[in-house]
Design an enzyme around this catalytic site. Structure first.
Site, PDB file in Angstrom:
ATOM      1  CB  CYS A  25      -1.039  17.025 -12.023  1.00 31.15           C
ATOM      2  SG  CYS A  25       0.736  16.998 -12.388  1.00 31.15           S
TER       3      CYS A  25
HETATM    4  N1  LIG Z   1       2.119  11.234 -10.675  1.00 29.12           N
HETATM    5  C1  LIG Z   1       1.213  12.161 -10.948  1.00 29.12           C
HETATM    6  O1  LIG Z   1       0.817  12.957 -10.087  1.00 29.12           O
HETATM    7  C2  LIG Z   1       0.626  12.257 -12.332  1.00 29.12           C
HETATM    8  C3  LIG Z   1      -0.422  13.167 -12.552  1.00 29.12           C
HETATM    9  C4  LIG Z   1      -0.975  13.286 -13.836  1.00 29.12           C
HETATM   10  C5  LIG Z   1      -0.459  12.527 -14.861  1.00 29.12           C
HETATM   11  N2  LIG Z   1       0.576  11.675 -14.623  1.00 29.12           N
HETATM   12  C6  LIG Z   1       1.100  10.930 -15.767  1.00 29.12           C
HETATM   13  O2  LIG Z   1       0.816   9.545 -15.613  1.00 29.12           O
HETATM   14  C7  LIG Z   1       1.843   8.765 -16.212  1.00 29.12           C
HETATM   15  C8  LIG Z   1       2.376   7.808 -15.168  1.00 29.12           C
HETATM   16  O3  LIG Z   1       2.898   8.592 -14.096  1.00 29.12           O
HETATM   17  P1  LIG Z   1       3.261   7.970 -12.683  1.00 29.12           P
HETATM   18  O4  LIG Z   1       3.483   9.133 -11.795  1.00 29.12           O
HETATM   19  O5  LIG Z   1       2.290   6.924 -12.304  1.00 29.12           O
HETATM   20  O6  LIG Z   1       4.662   7.292 -13.022  1.00 29.12           O
HETATM   21  P2  LIG Z   1       5.322   5.997 -12.380  1.00 29.12           P
HETATM   22  O7  LIG Z   1       4.948   5.891 -10.944  1.00 29.12           O
HETATM   23  O8  LIG Z   1       6.755   6.069 -12.732  1.00 29.12           O
HETATM   24  O9  LIG Z   1       4.638   4.800 -13.178  1.00 29.12           O
HETATM   25  C9  LIG Z   1       4.891   4.548 -14.541  1.00 29.12           C
HETATM   26  C10 LIG Z   1       4.290   3.212 -14.966  1.00 29.12           C
HETATM   27  O10 LIG Z   1       4.659   2.946 -16.317  1.00 29.12           O
HETATM   28  C11 LIG Z   1       5.363   1.704 -16.410  1.00 29.12           C
HETATM   29  N3  LIG Z   1       6.500   1.948 -17.336  1.00 29.12           N
HETATM   30  C12 LIG Z   1       7.628   2.603 -17.053  1.00 29.12           C
HETATM   31  N4  LIG Z   1       8.403   2.701 -18.156  1.00 29.12           N
HETATM   32  C13 LIG Z   1       7.734   2.085 -19.161  1.00 29.12           C
HETATM   33  C14 LIG Z   1       8.016   1.854 -20.529  1.00 29.12           C
HETATM   34  N5  LIG Z   1       9.138   2.296 -21.107  1.00 29.12           N
HETATM   35  N6  LIG Z   1       7.107   1.201 -21.246  1.00 29.12           N
HETATM   36  C15 LIG Z   1       5.967   0.756 -20.683  1.00 29.12           C
HETATM   37  N7  LIG Z   1       5.661   0.943 -19.378  1.00 29.12           N
HETATM   38  C16 LIG Z   1       6.524   1.605 -18.628  1.00 29.12           C
HETATM   39  C17 LIG Z   1       5.837   1.391 -15.014  1.00 29.12           C
HETATM   40  O11 LIG Z   1       5.782   0.051 -14.653  1.00 29.12           O
HETATM   41  P3  LIG Z   1       6.687  -1.156 -15.123  1.00 29.12           P
HETATM   42  O12 LIG Z   1       8.098  -0.655 -15.089  1.00 29.12           O
HETATM   43  O13 LIG Z   1       6.349  -2.186 -14.130  1.00 29.12           O
HETATM   44  O14 LIG Z   1       6.164  -1.458 -16.487  1.00 29.12           O
HETATM   45  C18 LIG Z   1       4.757   2.041 -14.157  1.00 29.12           C
HETATM   46  O15 LIG Z   1       3.654   1.161 -13.999  1.00 29.12           O
HETATM   47  C19 LIG Z   1       2.900   9.763 -16.714  1.00 29.12           C
HETATM   48  O16 LIG Z   1       2.691  10.021 -18.079  1.00 29.12           O
HETATM   49  C20 LIG Z   1       2.611  11.002 -15.900  1.00 29.12           C
HETATM   50  O17 LIG Z   1       3.002  12.192 -16.553  1.00 29.12           O
HETATM   51  C21 LIG Z   1       1.114  11.507 -13.394  1.00 29.12           C
END
Ligand SMILES: NC(=O)c1ccc[n+]([C@@H]2O[C@H](COP(=O)([O-])OP(=O)(O)OC[C@H]3O[C@@H](n4cnc5c(N)ncnc54)[C@H](OP(=O)(O)O)[C@@H]3O)[C@@H](O)[C@H]2O)c1
Length: 340
Positions: free
Chosen positions: A147
């Site tokens: 982001c």
């Molecule tokens: N938030 C943003 O603005 C944003 C922007 C750009 C990129 N990103 C990237 O997108 C990715 C997800 O971010 P997010 O903000 O959506 O995070 P999040 O809300 O914490 O979601 C993470 C997801 O991954 C799953 N997860 C967690 N630990 C895991 C593990 N050890 N193995 C497999 N699955 C796992 C979780 O669900 P379960 O625990 O149900 O499996 C959940 O569905 C990250 O790499 C982040 O850097 C985020």
């Protein structure tokens, strides 16, 4: 025939945002909603805003017959699974960070793990669509940008490409708390963040090498980059304020011409005459860019504002999907921002 897609990490913020967009995309069909938690529960019960998800679409562990797998997982997790999906002939679009850096050693240094599939980094295409759409069109593995890098690069690309600035770059950025995902930690509690702004991750934030990598490709040498992110008390929204010395003789007209040339045909980058506000991008795939010249100090000051979950994550992933599968890039992303 719509393209069948799976979202892995669908219970998170980025995965949930992508599901919201995919459910309205006329050329995509969400066939698998994958996560570890909430097994068997309907997606629309787990993500409370996904009212139009069919009752039958339940959280599972398999990607089924998806042709495209979107991953929105914590660092290191997508890289463990991507090879199997690629070997099955699927396309992988990773919203996480696992394929963004080309040098595998950088994962050890910045993320603290040994990359589990370093050979895949060679085939991954960095998917800042505005910069790399020609390569995205044929890619099997697309690394969606972070982001902060999306905003910083969109603010700086025209100046970098036109050789208007030197390599001494400062990026000062602010993000809403959804940028940290839905993890429950003291640092992200309402009582901690409300009425407060604080920097973090200086000078070791993981997006630093990503911004530097892409800036270096345009500059022809490594930038001296200082990147300072801040957490601000809002839900969504991200703004990057970028500073760099102008090369001798560069005037405001040169800067305006470079930005107009770069972005006049872009469907989601709008050059604005006033300081951009994150709120004017809320819920949309727009990125608002404003570049000006501080003549007294011979410095470029460039701003880019976007919604971290849309243009900073799920929206740009869908823009890459559109580019990859030959759909108009705006398909499923036409919604204007919410206001107020
Ligand atoms: N938030 C943003 O603005 C944003 C922007 C750009 C990129 N990103 C990237 O997108 C990715 C997800 O971010 P997010 O903000 O959506 O995070 P999040 O809300 O914490 O979601 C993470 C997801 O991954 C799953 N997860 C967690 N630990 C895991 C593990 N050890 N193995 C497999 N699955 C796992 C979780 O669900 P379960 O625990 O149900 O499996 C959940 O569905 C990250 O790499 C982040 O850097 C985020």
């Amino acid at each position: 025939m719509p393209t069948k897609v799976a979202i892995v990490g669908v219970t998170g913020y980025a995965g949930g945002e992508l599901a919201r967009l995919v459910l309205r995309h006329p050329e995509a069909r969400l066939v698998a909603a994958v996560a570890r938690s909430h097994q068997g529960e309907p997606l629309r019960a787990v993500q409370p805003h996904l009212h139009s998800a069919p009752e039958s679409l339940a959280i599972g562990t398999e990607v089924g017959d998806a042709e495209v797998v979107f991953t929105a997982l914590p660092p290191g997790e997508a890289a463990k699974q991507a090879r199997a999906w690629l070997d099955d002939g699927r396309t992988v679009i990773d919203i996480g960070s696992d394929f963004r850096l080309r040098d595998p050693k950088l994962y050890e240094r910045w993320y603290g793990y040994t990359h589990p599939a370093p050979d895949l980094l060679k085939q991954a295409v960095y998917g800042l669509t505005e910069l790399t759409r020609d390569r995205v069109r044929t890619a099997r593995l697309i690394a969606n940008p972070g982001c902060y890098p999306t905003a910083a690069l969109l603010a700086l690309v025209p100046a970098l490409k036109s050789g208007l600035i030197t390599e001494d770059i400062i990026v000062d950025a602010k993000s809403g708390v959804s940028g940290a995902g839905h993890a429950v930690e003291d640092a992200y509690l309402f009582g901690t963040i409300d009425e407060s702004v604080r920097p973090y991750g200086v000078p070791r934030h993981r997006h630093t090498p990503e911004i530097a990598q892409e800036a270096a490709a345009l500059l022809g040498k490594a930038p001296r980059l200082t990147f300072t992110p801040h957490l601000v008390p809002m839900n969504r929204g991200l703004i990057a304020s970028c500073y760099a010395p102008l090369r001798g003789g560069t005037r405001a007209n040169d800067v305006a011409a470079a930005y107009a040339k770069e972005y006049s045909e872009e469907p989601f980058v709008r050059i604005v005459d006033a300081y951009p506000a994150t709120k004017a991008t809320l819920g949309s795939n727009w990125c608002l860019v404003h570049a000006l010249v501080d003549e007294e100090n011979a410095r470029l000051v460039a701003f880019a504002a976007l919604d971290n979950l849309v243009k900073g994550a799920a929206g740009s992933a869908l823009q890459n999907f559109n580019a990859r599968f030959g759909y108009p890039e705006t398909t499923g992303l036409e919604a204007l921002p919410l206001w107020p």
